[in-house]
Design an enzyme around this catalytic site. Structure first.
Site, short mmCIF file in Angstrom:
data_model
loop_
_atom_site.label_atom_id
_atom_site.label_comp_id
_atom_site.label_asym_id
_atom_site.label_seq_id
_atom_site.Cartn_x
_atom_site.Cartn_y
_atom_site.Cartn_z
N LEU A 1 6.57 7.18 0.08
CA LEU A 1 5.66 7.79 0.80
C LEU A 1 6.00 9.28 0.99
O LEU A 1 4.81 10.28 0.33
CB LEU A 1 5.55 7.45 2.50
N THR B 1 9.75 0.89 6.58
CA THR B 1 9.47 0.13 5.48
C THR B 1 8.06 -0.35 5.42
O THR B 1 7.70 -1.15 4.56
CB THR B 1 10.58 -0.74 5.20
N TYR B 2 7.44 -0.53 6.54
CA TYR B 2 5.95 -1.02 6.57
C TYR B 2 5.16 -0.29 5.47
O TYR B 2 5.40 1.06 5.23
CB TYR B 2 5.32 -0.71 7.72
N GLU B 3 4.37 -0.97 4.88
CA GLU B 3 3.67 -0.40 3.58
C GLU B 3 4.25 0.33 2.55
O GLU B 3 3.70 1.62 1.92
CB GLU B 3 2.33 0.36 4.31
N GLY B 4 5.64 0.28 2.38
CA GLY B 4 6.25 0.83 1.43
C GLY B 4 7.52 1.74 2.08
O GLY B 4 7.27 2.23 3.01
#
Length: 240
Positions: free
Chosen positions: A44, A36-39
């Protein structure tokens, strides 16, 4: 993928996997959030799908549209079929099967978006309507790119300069990665027409044979990463 791998290791270690001294709980807590980092991964994947649909739309508008190398398989979207002679350990044939499967996945997503537009949805709602198929085609494309990179690396000077025994192990690892995903997602490959349901048993047997052949190399392959004990932070498999 990393968090699933850590979880598989934890389960394989039985009760020791729960112990903090194994290092696995800390490793899991560090890898799991990466989804879940950066979305969220779904976001993605949808970004990847947007690129694929853009390329596919470009072909509709202009049949001579020049595609980047990583999506040139879209130009052969009408010729995906099972090879007359299925050779699962052929790297070139593996790539051909993946291209056919990914192409069919993109076509399904593209058709679903068209269906949404036909129902009167605007572009935003048509995109959401096709979201499951879009995510599926993005995942398929990602695995194709990884398999393609793996196969191409086998022809690199670095690998060609290795001893024959090491080249053999590298080829086995490439085959395992490629065929393992094919078995996991055999329904997608069957639906695309590049393999038949009757091929799944052969696929499974070939993969089991590869696991058996690579087993003696498992420890050397892990040791090849030369991860220091202070980084591993585990009582399992320490050098001493």
């Amino acid at each position: 993928a990393a968090s699933l791998g850590v979880e598989a290791c934890r389960v394989a270690c039985g009760g020791h996997g729960y112990s903090q001294s194994s290092g696995l709980p800390e490793l899991y807590s560090n890898t799991c959030p990466s989804m879940t980092y950066e979305g969220d991964n779904s976001i993605l994947l949808l970004q990847t799908a947007r690129y694929l649909i853009k390329m596919r739309t470009g072909l509709d508008k202009n049949p001579n549209y020049t595609l980047p190398d990583n999506v040139k398989y879209l130009t052969n979207r009408k010729s995906s079929q099972r090879p007359y002679s299925l050779i699962l350990l052929s790297s070139s044939q593996q790539l051909s099967l993946y291209r056919g499967m990914v192409c069919a996945s993109v076509e399904r997503a593209y058709a679903r978006m068209g269906e949404g537009s036909g129902r009167g949805f605007d572009a935003f709602d048509a995109w959401n309507y096709a979201a499951p198929e879009l995510i599926q085609c993005a995942i398929a494309h990602t695995y194709y790119v990884i398999v393609k990179s793996f196969v191409e690396s086998l022809e690199s000077p670095e690998v060609k300069e290795m001893k024959i025994e090491n080249q053999r192990v590298m080829k086995q690892l490439s085959d395992i990665f490629s065929l393992h995903y094919m078995l996991r997602k055999c329904g997608d490959f069957i639906e695309s027409g590049v393999i038949h349901g009757s091929d799944v048993a052969e696929l499974r047997e070939v993969l089991v044979g590869l696991f058996r052949d690579i087993r003696p190399e498992a420890v050397p392959l892990v040791d090849a990463f030369d991860i220091p004990d202070f980084v591993l932070n585990s009582v399992l498999g320490r050098r001493e």
